[in-house]
Scaffold this motif. Structure first.
Motif, PDB file in Angstrom:
ATOM      1  N   ALA A 292       0.845  -1.291  -0.003  1.00  0.00           N
ATOM      2  CA  ALA A 292       0.016   0.103  -0.118  1.00  0.00           C
ATOM      3  C   ALA A 292       0.728   1.279  -0.072  1.00  0.00           C
ATOM      4  O   ALA A 292       0.172   2.281  -0.110  1.00  0.00           O
ATOM      5  N   GLN A 293       2.257   1.145  -0.085  1.00  0.00           N
ATOM      6  CA  GLN A 293       3.009   2.145   0.274  1.00  0.00           C
ATOM      7  C   GLN A 293       2.662   3.303   1.292  1.00  0.00           C
ATOM      8  O   GLN A 293       2.343   4.566   1.060  1.00  0.00           O
ATOM      9  N   THR A 294       2.484   2.539   2.436  1.00  0.00           N
ATOM     10  CA  THR A 294       1.888   3.507   3.653  1.00  0.00           C
ATOM     11  C   THR A 294       2.765   3.227   4.823  1.00  0.00           C
ATOM     12  O   THR A 294       3.253   2.401   5.222  1.00  0.00           O
ATOM     13  N   GLU A 295       3.012   4.777   5.493  1.00  0.00           N
ATOM     14  CA  GLU A 295       3.793   4.315   6.842  1.00  0.00           C
ATOM     15  C   GLU A 295       2.667   4.477   8.116  1.00  0.00           C
ATOM     16  O   GLU A 295       3.293   4.628   9.041  1.00  0.00           O
ATOM     17  N   LYS A 296       1.361   4.679   7.619  1.00  0.00           N
ATOM     18  CA  LYS A 296       0.328   5.008   8.813  1.00  0.00           C
ATOM     19  C   LYS A 296       0.601   4.083  10.007  1.00  0.00           C
ATOM     20  O   LYS A 296       0.090   4.527  11.031  1.00  0.00           O
ATOM     21  N   PHE A 297       0.966   2.803   9.710  1.00  0.00           N
ATOM     22  CA  PHE A 297       0.827   1.640  10.943  1.00  0.00           C
ATOM     23  C   PHE A 297       2.409   1.414  11.413  1.00  0.00           C
ATOM     24  O   PHE A 297       2.529   0.485  12.226  1.00  0.00           O
ATOM     25  N   TYR A 298       3.395   2.374  10.993  1.00  0.00           N
ATOM     26  CA  TYR A 298       4.478   2.085  11.328  1.00  0.00           C
ATOM     27  C   TYR A 298       4.871   2.027  12.870  1.00  0.00           C
ATOM     28  O   TYR A 298       5.227   1.170  13.697  1.00  0.00           O
ATOM     29  N   ASP A 299       4.399   3.253  13.456  1.00  0.00           N
ATOM     30  CA  ASP A 299       4.790   3.591  14.853  1.00  0.00           C
ATOM     31  C   ASP A 299       3.783   2.775  15.468  1.00  0.00           C
ATOM     32  O   ASP A 299       4.176   2.108  16.726  1.00  0.00           O
ATOM     33  N   LEU A 300       2.570   2.163  15.172  1.00  0.00           N
ATOM     34  CA  LEU A 300       1.713   1.402  16.125  1.00  0.00           C
ATOM     35  C   LEU A 300       2.178   0.037  16.019  1.00  0.00           C
ATOM     36  O   LEU A 300       2.072  -0.640  17.077  1.00  0.00           O
ATOM     37  N   THR A 301       2.907  -0.457  14.705  1.00  0.00           N
ATOM     38  CA  THR A 301       3.551  -1.557  14.909  1.00  0.00           C
ATOM     39  C   THR A 301       4.616  -1.792  15.679  1.00  0.00           C
ATOM     40  O   THR A 301       4.992  -2.703  16.528  1.00  0.00           O
ATOM     41  N   GLY A 302       5.311  -0.606  16.072  1.00  0.00           N
ATOM     42  CA  GLY A 302       6.674  -0.720  17.190  1.00  0.00           C
ATOM     43  C   GLY A 302       5.878  -0.954  18.474  1.00  0.00           C
ATOM     44  O   GLY A 302       6.519  -1.545  19.270  1.00  0.00           O
ATOM     45  N   SER A 303       4.609  -0.168  18.721  1.00  0.00           N
ATOM     46  CA  SER A 303       4.167  -0.385  19.944  1.00  0.00           C
ATOM     47  C   SER A 303       3.767  -1.927  20.065  1.00  0.00           C
ATOM     48  O   SER A 303       3.736  -2.564  21.262  1.00  0.00           O
ATOM     49  N   ILE A 304       3.266  -2.468  19.149  1.00  0.00           N
ATOM     50  CA  ILE A 304       2.731  -3.703  19.204  1.00  0.00           C
ATOM     51  C   ILE A 304       3.763  -4.802  19.548  1.00  0.00           C
ATOM     52  O   ILE A 304       3.594  -5.481  20.239  1.00  0.00           O
ATOM     53  N   THR A 305       4.996  -4.571  18.777  1.00  0.00           N
ATOM     54  CA  THR A 305       6.126  -5.325  19.045  1.00  0.00           C
ATOM     55  C   THR A 305       6.488  -5.262  20.402  1.00  0.00           C
ATOM     56  O   THR A 305       6.932  -6.225  20.991  1.00  0.00           O
ATOM     57  N   TYR A 306       6.670  -4.137  20.936  1.00  0.00           N
ATOM     58  CA  TYR A 306       7.026  -3.977  22.449  1.00  0.00           C
ATOM     59  C   TYR A 306       6.054  -4.819  23.336  1.00  0.00           C
ATOM     60  O   TYR A 306       6.465  -5.678  24.262  1.00  0.00           O
TER      61      TYR A 306
ATOM     62  N   VAL B 115       2.731   0.128  29.426  1.00  0.00           N
ATOM     63  CA  VAL B 115       1.965   1.565  29.763  1.00  0.00           C
ATOM     64  C   VAL B 115       2.639   2.535  28.674  1.00  0.00           C
ATOM     65  O   VAL B 115       2.167   3.418  27.905  1.00  0.00           O
ATOM     66  N   TRP B 116       3.981   2.456  28.602  1.00  0.00           N
ATOM     67  CA  TRP B 116       4.919   3.494  27.734  1.00  0.00           C
ATOM     68  C   TRP B 116       4.398   3.190  26.137  1.00  0.00           C
ATOM     69  O   TRP B 116       4.139   4.156  25.572  1.00  0.00           O
ATOM     70  N   ALA B 117       4.543   2.037  25.744  1.00  0.00           N
ATOM     71  CA  ALA B 117       4.188   1.580  24.508  1.00  0.00           C
ATOM     72  C   ALA B 117       2.766   1.993  24.117  1.00  0.00           C
ATOM     73  O   ALA B 117       2.557   2.368  23.036  1.00  0.00           O
ATOM     74  N   LEU B 118       1.758   1.963  25.083  1.00  0.00           N
ATOM     75  CA  LEU B 118       0.372   2.047  24.858  1.00  0.00           C
ATOM     76  C   LEU B 118       0.227   3.621  24.514  1.00  0.00           C
ATOM     77  O   LEU B 118      -0.372   4.086  23.606  1.00  0.00           O
TER      78      LEU B 118
ATOM     79  N   PHE C 226      -0.455   7.811  20.692  1.00  0.00           N
ATOM     80  CA  PHE C 226      -0.194   9.271  20.589  1.00  0.00           C
ATOM     81  C   PHE C 226       0.250   9.396  19.094  1.00  0.00           C
ATOM     82  O   PHE C 226       0.023  10.319  18.123  1.00  0.00           O
ATOM     83  N   LEU C 227       1.476   8.575  18.728  1.00  0.00           N
ATOM     84  CA  LEU C 227       1.879   8.680  17.217  1.00  0.00           C
ATOM     85  C   LEU C 227       1.031   8.381  15.884  1.00  0.00           C
ATOM     86  O   LEU C 227       0.972   9.008  15.124  1.00  0.00           O
ATOM     87  N   TYR C 228       0.128   7.374  16.563  1.00  0.00           N
ATOM     88  CA  TYR C 228      -1.081   6.960  15.577  1.00  0.00           C
ATOM     89  C   TYR C 228      -1.978   8.037  15.353  1.00  0.00           C
ATOM     90  O   TYR C 228      -2.218   8.308  14.000  1.00  0.00           O
ATOM     91  N   LEU C 229      -2.298   8.675  16.362  1.00  0.00           N
ATOM     92  CA  LEU C 229      -3.442   9.565  16.280  1.00  0.00           C
ATOM     93  C   LEU C 229      -2.922  10.979  15.374  1.00  0.00           C
ATOM     94  O   LEU C 229      -3.305  11.671  14.716  1.00  0.00           O
ATOM     95  N   ARG C 230      -1.434  11.076  15.799  1.00  0.00           N
ATOM     96  CA  ARG C 230      -1.069  12.325  15.115  1.00  0.00           C
ATOM     97  C   ARG C 230      -0.702  12.200  13.680  1.00  0.00           C
ATOM     98  O   ARG C 230      -0.964  13.038  12.767  1.00  0.00           O
ATOM     99  N   ILE C 231      -0.253  10.868  13.259  1.00  0.00           N
ATOM    100  CA  ILE C 231      -0.198  10.725  11.824  1.00  0.00           C
ATOM    101  C   ILE C 231      -1.421  10.411  11.009  1.00  0.00           C
ATOM    102  O   ILE C 231      -1.622  10.702   9.886  1.00  0.00           O
ATOM    103  N   LYS C 232      -2.506  10.067  11.838  1.00  0.00           N
ATOM    104  CA  LYS C 232      -3.687   9.874  11.388  1.00  0.00           C
ATOM    105  C   LYS C 232      -4.321  11.244  10.927  1.00  0.00           C
ATOM    106  O   LYS C 232      -4.994  11.637  10.009  1.00  0.00           O
ATOM    107  N   ALA C 233      -3.913  12.389  11.969  1.00  0.00           N
ATOM    108  CA  ALA C 233      -4.458  13.745  11.663  1.00  0.00           C
ATOM    109  C   ALA C 233      -3.616  14.467  10.824  1.00  0.00           C
ATOM    110  O   ALA C 233      -4.325  15.085   9.876  1.00  0.00           O
TER     111      ALA C 233
END
Length: 289
Positions: free
Chosen positions: A57-71, A98-101, A106-113
């Motif tokens: 999809a050539q998208t980075e929208k879930f990049y930071d979210l994936t990082g949190s899921i990995t943690y 707690v930090w990852a969530l 925060f980062l997901y909502l920022r890139i979504k906006a």
């Protein structure tokens, strides 16, 4: 594939493997594999799997979210496969979760906006470069979480001590500073009257990058908690706050933001004065006018 990208991939995976093996010394074993090493493999695997649909999809929208899921995933796996875990391990796993969530949402909502992350504009159109970026995120997760993993997977269990209390205190202070700074900046940017302006109020009057200071502080706290447990090659895991500091201060954090600030407001007398009077990282009370 570009030779620089190939070298980057080899270094990224090689460094992660080396730290995972070092952190595994004296640790719990699941089957024939050290739990620490298994978590390291998971850190890369999750990001490599996420790369596939992201690249299509050539998208980075879930990049930071994936990082949190990995943690979150490696914390859960580490605790489950190292059971029974002690209170120190439970506290550390909870703090990372707690930090990852918080940061991930925060980062997901920022890139979504914002609609996109400009850092990826040229990267996501090149599959090899994009793949390297996801690989680097796997390395980032493994190295930053190294101290937490060595606590959770360690075969040695110790009662809470002065290192644990100091570490928790540092983590709480860092987490609060980072969360408050992010919140203040988001609120500032959401005000149409501040469009095109730089933030210099709240914690941002104490430091030009208070969120980064908080990030470094909280990972330092987790490393302090790990110190009584370390022996032999496990000492390699103190790379956690060193890596975070180097990454933020020398690679992708402060240098890029400072350069962008100079490009945008370098001729603004207020910004020039702001840079002169406010420290780059370590907070200092504003000077009274």
């Amino acid at each position: 594939m570009n030779s620089k990208i190939l070298i980057g991939l080899i270094i990224s995976v090689g460094l992660g493997v080396a730290v995972a093996f070092a952190g595994s010394q004296g640790g719990m074993i699941f089957g024939a594999m050290p739990v620490f090493l298994l978590c390291g493999i998971l850190a890369y695997a999750i990001n490599w799997l996420a790369f596939i649909p992201a690249n299509m999809a050539q998208t980075e929208k879930f990049y930071d979210l994936t990082g949190s899921i990995t943690y979150l995933t490696i914390m859960i796996v580490a605790c489950a496969l190292s059971a029974p875990v002690d209170l120190r391990a439970i506290i550390v796993a909870s703090m990372v979760a707690v930090w990852a969530l918080r940061l991930g949402s925060f980062l997901y909502l920022r890139i979504k906006a914002d609609g996109h992350d400009q850092r990826f504009d040229q990267i996501k159109i090149s599959p090899p470069r994009f793949f390297l970026t996801w690989t680097l995120q796997g390395l980032w997760v493994l190295l930053t979480a190294a101290s937490a993993l060595v606590i959770i997977t360690n075969a040695t269990r110790l009662p809470l001590d002065i290192f644990a209390y100091i570490g928790v205190g540092l983590w709480i202070a860092g987490f609060v500073i980072e969360a408050v700074a992010d919140r203040q900046k988001r609120t500032f940017r959401s005000n149409p009257e501040n469009k095109g302006r730089f933030i210099s109020s709240g914690l941002w009057a104490w430091s030009r990058h208070p969120n980064y200071f908080g990030e470094i502080l909280l990972w330092t706290g987790i490393t302090v908690m790990s110190l009584p447990l370390l022996s032999g090659w496990q000492w390699v895991t103190i790379i956690s706050p060193i890596f975070v500091t180097t990454l933020l201060m020398r690679v992708s954090g402060v240098p890029k933001l400072e350069a962008a600030g100079q490009k945008r407001w370098g001729d603004d007398p207020d910004y020039i004065e702001y840079c002169k009077s406010v420290p780059v990282l370590i907070p200092r009370p504003p000077k009274s006018s």
